[in-house]
Design an enzyme around this catalytic site. Structure first.
Site, short mmCIF file in Angstrom:
data_model
loop_
_atom_site.label_atom_id
_atom_site.label_comp_id
_atom_site.label_asym_id
_atom_site.label_seq_id
_atom_site.Cartn_x
_atom_site.Cartn_y
_atom_site.Cartn_z
N TYR A 116 13.99 12.62 -29.53
CA TYR A 116 12.97 12.40 -28.85
C TYR A 116 12.37 10.99 -29.17
O TYR A 116 12.12 10.03 -28.31
CB TYR A 116 11.85 13.47 -28.85
CG TYR A 116 11.93 14.54 -28.03
CD1 TYR A 116 13.21 14.77 -27.39
CD2 TYR A 116 10.82 15.38 -27.48
CE1 TYR A 116 13.60 15.81 -26.54
CE2 TYR A 116 10.90 16.23 -26.47
CZ TYR A 116 12.43 16.72 -26.14
OH TYR A 116 12.42 17.43 -25.13
N GLU A 123 13.53 4.07 -24.19
CA GLU A 123 12.90 3.93 -22.94
C GLU A 123 11.90 2.79 -22.81
O GLU A 123 11.96 1.94 -21.76
CB GLU A 123 12.49 5.26 -22.40
CG GLU A 123 13.77 6.32 -22.40
CD GLU A 123 12.99 7.68 -21.64
OE1 GLU A 123 11.90 7.78 -21.40
OE2 GLU A 123 13.80 8.73 -21.85
#
Length: 190
Positions: A116, A123
Site C-alpha cells: 500500500y 500513484e
C-alpha cells in the site's frame, strides 16, 4: 429456488475472482520475462499495460505519454500486480472452498503493509508529475460556454484527488491494520 441462486452466485463470484486473478498474471509474467532479458522495467511497465489493455491509471498513464517512462511506474505496476494477485486468489479460493489456507490468509492481510505505501506513493507521484501536462493540454476538461452550460477541469480534479489521498491513506491503512489484527491475531481456542 433460493438454493439455486446461492449456487449461481457462488459460481459467478468464484469465476469472476479467478478470471481477474488470471488477468493480473499477464503483466506480472511479462514483467518477469522482460526483466530477465535485461529490458528496463520502466519501459516494460507502460508497454505491458498498454499491450494488454489493463487499466493502469488510464486517466494519467495512458493519457500523458510524458510520464510513461518515469521510474516509479515500476513500483506502481509491481505493487498493483502483487496486491491484486493476492486479493483475487484469496477471494477466489474463499468462494470456491469456503475457506482459505492460512498462508493465503496471511498474505492477504500482510502484504499491504509494504504494497500500500509503495503503490500509493507511486500513484501520488505519477499524478503529481502529470499535473503540468494536464494543465497545458486541457485534456478531459470541458470549457464554457457549451450547450450543457457545464464546466470541468481535469487538472483541478487531479488536485482534489491528491488532497483526498491525505486523509484517505491513514484511514485505509488503519482499516487494513484493524482487519489484520481481527483476522490474524485471533486468540487460539483451547
Amino acid at each position: 429456488m433460493a438454493g439455486f441462486f446461492s449456487i449461481l452466485r457462488r459460481f459467478y463470484l468464484t469465476a469472476y475472482n479467478w478470471i481477474v486473478f488470471a488477468g493480473w498474471q499477464v503483466p506480472s509474467i511479462v514483467l518477469g520475462f522482460e526483466n530477465s532479458k535485461g529490458i528496463r522495467v520502466t519501459n516494460f511497465s507502460y508497454t505491458a499495460s498498454n499491450k494488454f489493455k489493463i487499466v493502469f491509471g488510464v486517466g494519467v498513464l495512458y493519457s500523458f505519454p510524458e510520464v510513461q517512462t518515469h521510474p516509479l511506474i515500476s513500483s506502481l505496476v509491481i505493487s498493483w500486480c502483487i496486491t491484486e494477485i493476492v486479493r483475487y486468489s484469496f477471494f477466489g479460493t474463499k468462494e470456491a472452498f469456503g475457506s482459505t489456507p492460512y498462508w493465503l490468509l496471511w498474505l492477504r492481510y500482510s502484504t499491504f503493509l509494504v504494497l500500500y505505501p509503495t503503490g500509493i506513493a507511486s500513484e501520488i507521484a505519477m499524478i503529481y508529475n502529470a499535473l503540468p501536462f494536464m494543465k497545458e493540454s486541457g485534456l478531459y476538461s470541458v470549457r464554457m460556454p457549451n450547450k450543457w452550460n457545464f464546466s470541468f477541469d481535469y487538472y483541478y480534479c487531479a488536485l482534489v484527488v491528491l488532497a483526498v489521498y491525505v486523509p484517505g491513506i491513514p484511514h485505509l491503512y488503519g482499516y487494513m491494520l484493524g482487519q489484520r489484527k481481527k483476522t490474524l491475531m485471533k486468540p487460539k481456542k483451547e
